[in-house]
Write a protein that holds these residues in place. Structure first.
Motif, short mmCIF file in Angstrom:
data_model
loop_
_atom_site.label_atom_id
_atom_site.label_comp_id
_atom_site.label_asym_id
_atom_site.label_seq_id
_atom_site.Cartn_x
_atom_site.Cartn_y
_atom_site.Cartn_z
N LEU A 286 0.81 -1.22 0.00
CA LEU A 286 0.00 0.00 0.00
C LEU A 286 0.84 1.27 0.00
O LEU A 286 0.59 2.20 -0.77
CB LEU A 286 -0.93 0.00 1.22
CG LEU A 286 -2.05 -1.05 1.16
CD1 LEU A 286 -2.74 -1.14 2.50
CD2 LEU A 286 -3.04 -0.70 0.07
N PHE A 287 1.86 1.30 0.87
CA PHE A 287 2.67 2.53 0.94
C PHE A 287 3.47 2.70 -0.34
O PHE A 287 3.66 3.81 -0.83
CB PHE A 287 3.57 2.52 2.17
CG PHE A 287 2.79 2.71 3.45
CD1 PHE A 287 2.18 3.93 3.73
CD2 PHE A 287 2.63 1.66 4.34
CE1 PHE A 287 1.43 4.10 4.89
CE2 PHE A 287 1.88 1.83 5.50
CZ PHE A 287 1.27 3.06 5.78
N GLY A 288 3.93 1.59 -0.89
CA GLY A 288 4.65 1.65 -2.16
C GLY A 288 3.77 2.24 -3.26
O GLY A 288 4.20 3.06 -4.07
N MET A 289 2.50 1.86 -3.25
CA MET A 289 1.57 2.37 -4.27
C MET A 289 1.29 3.85 -4.04
O MET A 289 1.28 4.64 -4.99
CB MET A 289 0.26 1.56 -4.23
CG MET A 289 0.40 0.18 -4.82
SD MET A 289 -1.19 -0.59 -5.19
CE MET A 289 -1.58 -1.32 -3.62
N LEU A 290 1.07 4.23 -2.78
CA LEU A 290 0.75 5.64 -2.49
C LEU A 290 1.93 6.56 -2.78
O LEU A 290 1.76 7.70 -3.23
CB LEU A 290 0.29 5.78 -1.03
CG LEU A 290 -1.07 5.15 -0.71
CD1 LEU A 290 -1.36 5.20 0.78
CD2 LEU A 290 -2.20 5.83 -1.48
N LEU A 291 3.15 6.06 -2.54
CA LEU A 291 4.33 6.90 -2.73
C LEU A 291 4.88 6.83 -4.14
O LEU A 291 5.73 7.64 -4.53
CB LEU A 291 5.44 6.48 -1.74
CG LEU A 291 5.12 6.73 -0.25
CD1 LEU A 291 6.23 6.16 0.63
CD2 LEU A 291 4.94 8.22 0.03
N PHE A 292 4.40 5.89 -4.93
CA PHE A 292 4.98 5.64 -6.25
C PHE A 292 5.11 6.87 -7.15
O PHE A 292 6.15 7.06 -7.79
CB PHE A 292 4.19 4.53 -6.96
CG PHE A 292 4.81 4.09 -8.25
CD1 PHE A 292 6.09 3.56 -8.29
CD2 PHE A 292 4.11 4.21 -9.45
CE1 PHE A 292 6.66 3.16 -9.49
CE2 PHE A 292 4.67 3.82 -10.65
CZ PHE A 292 5.95 3.30 -10.67
N PRO A 293 4.11 7.78 -7.18
CA PRO A 293 4.27 8.96 -8.06
C PRO A 293 5.46 9.83 -7.69
O PRO A 293 5.99 10.54 -8.54
CB PRO A 293 2.96 9.73 -7.84
CG PRO A 293 1.98 8.72 -7.39
CD PRO A 293 2.77 7.73 -6.57
N PHE A 294 5.90 9.77 -6.44
CA PHE A 294 6.98 10.65 -5.98
C PHE A 294 8.33 9.94 -5.94
O PHE A 294 9.33 10.53 -5.54
CB PHE A 294 6.64 11.18 -4.57
CG PHE A 294 5.25 11.71 -4.49
CD1 PHE A 294 4.95 12.95 -5.03
CD2 PHE A 294 4.23 10.97 -3.90
CE1 PHE A 294 3.65 13.45 -4.98
CE2 PHE A 294 2.94 11.45 -3.84
CZ PHE A 294 2.65 12.69 -4.39
N MET A 295 8.38 8.68 -6.29
CA MET A 295 9.62 7.90 -6.16
C MET A 295 10.37 7.89 -7.48
O MET A 295 9.76 7.77 -8.54
CB MET A 295 9.30 6.45 -5.80
CG MET A 295 8.48 6.30 -4.54
SD MET A 295 9.48 6.21 -3.07
CE MET A 295 10.04 4.54 -3.17
N ASP A 296 11.69 7.97 -7.38
CA ASP A 296 12.50 7.71 -8.56
C ASP A 296 12.75 6.20 -8.54
O ASP A 296 13.04 5.64 -7.51
CB ASP A 296 13.81 8.48 -8.49
CG ASP A 296 14.35 8.70 -9.88
OD1 ASP A 296 13.62 8.41 -10.84
OD2 ASP A 296 15.49 9.15 -10.00
N ARG A 297 12.60 5.59 -9.67
CA ARG A 297 12.72 4.14 -9.71
C ARG A 297 14.14 3.71 -9.45
O ARG A 297 15.08 4.45 -9.72
CB ARG A 297 12.31 3.64 -11.10
CG ARG A 297 10.88 3.87 -11.44
CD ARG A 297 10.07 2.63 -11.23
NE ARG A 297 10.77 1.50 -11.83
CZ ARG A 297 10.93 1.32 -13.13
NH1 ARG A 297 10.46 2.20 -13.98
NH2 ARG A 297 11.56 0.26 -13.59
N PRO A 298 14.36 2.50 -8.94
CA PRO A 298 15.73 1.97 -8.84
C PRO A 298 16.34 1.98 -10.23
O PRO A 298 15.70 1.57 -11.19
CB PRO A 298 15.52 0.53 -8.36
CG PRO A 298 14.13 0.46 -7.85
CD PRO A 298 13.35 1.57 -8.48
N GLY A 299 17.54 2.51 -10.33
CA GLY A 299 18.17 2.56 -11.65
C GLY A 299 17.80 3.81 -12.42
O GLY A 299 18.15 3.96 -13.58
#
Ligand SMILES: [Zn+2]
Ligand SMILES: [Zn+2]
Length: 310
Positions: A286-299
Motif C-alpha cells: 500500500l505505501f509503495g503504491m501511495l508513494l509511487f508517483p513521488f519515487m524515482d525508480r531503482p536505476g
C-alpha cells in the motif's frame, strides 16, 4: 448435472445479452421517477447506484467470466478496501475544500440550464468525455517529467492482474483528485447545467463506469460503438497490447474520432495488468503504491516502455 450446466449456461447467455438493456431500463425508470416527483436527488441516486452495484456483484459471484480475473479475499482485504478508503478520504477532503463553490453551482445554475434537458444532457456528456479522454490519454502518453508523473499516478489502476466491479475504485488518490477537479467539477463550473441534467448525466456515466470493470461476459453488441462496456475496457487493461486503446469512460466518440478505438467481439485478453511489472510496487504494497508517483525508480528514470504508451 447436465441440466444444471444447461441452466447455468442459459442464464449466462441471458445476462450477456439482457443485463445491459435491463440496466438502461432501471436508469430510465429512476430518472422518470426523480424528474416527475419532488424527491431528494441524492437519495434516489444512491438507490439507483446501490441496486446496480448489488446486481453486478451477484452476477460476478455466480457467473464470472474468468475466475482468474475475479476478486479474491486477499486482494479485497489487502488492496481494494484500503485504496478505496484512501480515495474516499482524499475526495471527502477535496469536496470540503470546494463546498462553497459547489453550493454556488447548485444554487445558481449557469447558462446551459436555460436549454432543454436533452441539450443539457448531451452537451454535459460530451464535455465530460472530452475532458476525461484528454486527461486519460495524457496519463498514458504525455512525454517528459509531467507525463512520467501522470503515468505513475495512473499506473496504480493498471497494476492489478484482475478486473472486477470493486476494482473500479482502485486508483491512486492523485488520479482521483485530478479526475474530480478537471473532469467532474470543471464541466459543472463551465456549463452550469441544471440539477435534473446533472442527475441524468451522473447516472449514465456512473452506470458505464460500474460495468466497465465487470468480470462477467456482458455483451453490448452494436452499442459498443457508442458506450463503454467491459468488452472495451478489458482491452484497455490488457497486458500485452502493442498500444493503449479505449480511453473513454462513458462515450466512445473521441476514441473513434482519434483512432484509439479497439473492439474484438467475443475475444478476451489472456492477461491483464502491466506488460512488465519490474520497478512497480507490489499489488499489496500500500505505501509503495501511495508513494509511487513521488519515487524515482531503482536505476533512475521510469522506463516508458513499461507504460504501454501508444
Ligand atoms: Zn488507463
Ligand atoms: Zn480501468
Amino acid at each position: 448435472m447436465d441440466d444444471g450446466m444447461n441452466i447455468s449456461q442459459r442464464l449466462s447467455r441471458c445476462i450477456a445479452y439482457g443485463l445491459y438493456p435491463l440496466l438502461w431500463l432501471w436508469l430510465l425508470a429512476t430518472t422518470v421517477w426523480e424528474l416527475s416527483n419532488d424527491n431528494e436527488s441524492a437519495e434516489v441516486a444512491a438507490v439507483r447506484a446501490g441496486v446496480i452495484a448489488t446486481l453486478l456483484l451477484a452476477c460476478e459471484w455466480w457467473f464470472p467470466l474468468r475466475r482468474s480475473f475475479g476478486m479474491t479475499l486477499a486482494h479485497l482485504l489487502k488492496r481494494d478496501v484500503w485504496m478505496i478508503a484512501a480515495n474516499g478520504l482524499f475526495l471527502a477532503g477535496l469536496n470540503t475544500a470546494v463546498t462553497i463553490l459547489a453550493v454556488n453551482v447548485a444554487s445558481s445554475p449557469g447558462w446551459l440550464a436555460a436549454s432543454s434537458l436533452p441539450v443539457q444532457v448531451i452537451t454535459g456528456l460530451l464535455v465530460f468525455e472530452a475532458l476525461q479522454y484528454s486527461l486519460h490519454r495524457l496519463m498514458h502518453t504525455c512525454p517528459g517529467a509531467i507525463g512520467a508523473f501522470l503515468w505513475r499516478c495512473h499506473a496504480i489502476h493498471h497494476l492489478p492482474e484482475q478486473l472486477y466491479f470493486v476494482m473500479h475504485g482502485v486508483f491512486h488518490p492523485i488520479n482521483g483528485v485530478l479526475v474530480r477537479l478537471f473532469v467532474q467539477l470543471l464541466p459543472v463550473w463551465l456549463l452550469g447545467y441544471s440539477a435534473d441534467a446533472a442527475f441524468v448525466i451522473t447516472g449514465v456515466i456512473g452506470m458505464h463506469g460500474m460495468i466497465s470493470h465487470f468480470n462477467v461476459d456482458l455483451r453490448l453488441g452494436p452499442m459498443n460503438y457508442l458506450f463503454v462496456g467491459p468488452e472495451l475496457h478489458r482491452l484497455h487493461h490488457a497486458a500485452n497490447e502493442p498500444r493503449a486503446s479505449n480511453y473513454a469512460v462513458a462515450l466512445l466518440i473521441f476514441d473513434v474520432a482519434f483512432r484509439t478505438f479497439e473492439y474484438r467481439p467475443g475475444q478476451q485478453p489472456e492477461t491483464l495488468g502491466l506488460a512488465e511489472s519490474r520497478g512497480y510496487p507490489g499489488q499489496h504494497h500500500l505505501f509503495g503504491m501511495l508513494l509511487f508517483p513521488f519515487m524515482d525508480r531503482p536505476g533512475g528514470r521510469l522506463d516508458r516502455r513499461f507504460s504501454r504508451s501508444a
